[in-house]
Design a protein around this motif. Sequence first.
Motif, PDB file in Angstrom:
ATOM      1  N   VAL A   1      37.934  13.980 -43.606  1.00 30.81           N
ATOM      2  CA  VAL A   1      37.132  13.997 -44.822  1.00 30.81           C
ATOM      3  C   VAL A   1      38.011  14.500 -45.949  1.00 30.81           C
ATOM      4  CG1 VAL A   1      34.937  14.307 -43.622  1.00 30.81           C
ATOM      5  CG2 VAL A   1      36.197  16.317 -44.387  1.00 30.81           C
ATOM      6  N   ASN A   2      37.794  13.975 -47.143  1.00 33.91           N
ATOM      7  CA  ASN A   2      38.584  14.367 -48.304  1.00 33.91           C
ATOM      8  C   ASN A   2      37.787  15.338 -49.161  1.00 33.91           C
ATOM      9  OD1 ASN A   2      39.788  12.758 -51.298  1.00 33.91           O
ATOM     10  ND2 ASN A   2      40.811  14.321 -50.134  1.00 33.91           N
ATOM     11  N   VAL A   3      38.258  16.582 -49.230  1.00 33.46           N
ATOM     12  CA  VAL A   3      37.651  17.595 -50.086  1.00 33.46           C
ATOM     13  C   VAL A   3      38.796  18.144 -50.944  1.00 33.46           C
ATOM     14  CG1 VAL A   3      36.271  19.689 -50.211  1.00 33.46           C
ATOM     15  CG2 VAL A   3      35.995  18.153 -48.255  1.00 33.46           C
ATOM     16  N   ASP A   4      38.937  17.596 -52.142  1.00 36.07           N
ATOM     17  CA  ASP A   4      40.046  17.892 -53.039  1.00 36.07           C
ATOM     18  C   ASP A   4      40.040  19.357 -53.479  1.00 36.07           C
ATOM     19  OD1 ASP A   4      41.988  17.950 -55.040  1.00 36.07           O
ATOM     20  OD2 ASP A   4      41.055  16.389 -56.252  1.00 36.07           O
ATOM     21  N   LEU A   5      41.083  20.087 -53.081  1.00 41.26           N
ATOM     22  CA  LEU A   5      41.200  21.499 -53.444  1.00 41.26           C
ATOM     23  C   LEU A   5      41.269  21.687 -54.946  1.00 41.26           C
ATOM     24  CD1 LEU A   5      41.618  24.475 -52.500  1.00 41.26           C
ATOM     25  CD2 LEU A   5      44.073  23.999 -52.580  1.00 41.26           C
ATOM     26  N   GLN A   6      41.864  20.746 -55.646  1.00 40.75           N
ATOM     27  CA  GLN A   6      42.101  20.885 -57.084  1.00 40.75           C
ATOM     28  C   GLN A   6      40.977  20.313 -57.946  1.00 40.75           C
ATOM     29  OE1 GLN A   6      45.871  18.822 -57.141  1.00 40.75           O
ATOM     30  NE2 GLN A   6      47.002  20.718 -56.819  1.00 40.75           N
ATOM     31  N   SER A   7      39.879  19.897 -57.324  1.00 36.06           N
ATOM     32  CA  SER A   7      38.806  19.233 -58.065  1.00 36.06           C
ATOM     33  C   SER A   7      37.962  20.181 -58.918  1.00 36.06           C
ATOM     34  CB  SER A   7      37.873  18.510 -57.095  1.00 36.06           C
ATOM     35  OG  SER A   7      37.133  19.458 -56.332  1.00 36.06           O
ATOM     36  N   GLY A   8      38.014  21.466 -58.619  1.00 37.77           N
ATOM     37  CA  GLY A   8      37.149  22.417 -59.295  1.00 37.77           C
ATOM     38  C   GLY A   8      35.812  22.591 -58.580  1.00 37.77           C
ATOM     39  N   ALA A   9      35.562  21.745 -57.587  1.00 33.35           N
ATOM     40  CA  ALA A   9      34.303  21.818 -56.846  1.00 33.35           C
ATOM     41  C   ALA A   9      34.553  22.057 -55.360  1.00 33.35           C
ATOM     42  CB  ALA A   9      33.525  20.520 -57.040  1.00 33.35           C
TER      43      ALA A   9
END
Length: 123
Positions: free
Chosen positions: A56-64
């Motif tokens: 699963v992709n959970v972007d660390l840099q997304s702010g969320a």
Amino acid sequence: MRRSRTLALTAAIAGLVALLAGCSPSAGSVEVGADTVIVDVRTPEEFAQGHLEGAVNVDLQSGAFEDEIGEYPVDGEYLVYCRIGNRSGQAVAIMESMGCDDVHNIGGVEDSSSATGIPIVTD
């Protein structure tokens, strides 16, 4: 005076080594259970270029990141990776601070594939 500088330097180096060890990927072969969640913390663009199958992709840099990862149970088992292991180390620290206790940094995408035996796929 010289001895105290040497002791201070030795303590600083030991602290740095301990810090780096805490953020380094797990060594050796990594077992992936049926309920293990594999988390890719890279950007969606990086993820699309190649990721571990089933990740699963959970972007660390997304702010969320905290909100998105908070949707998963804290008692789950997580293997976390990124491009080289730095962001995954940061993500593991955040997840541990949120109460996850079975979360592991498995380093960069290439090393993670080798350690888990899971192939890298593209979208």
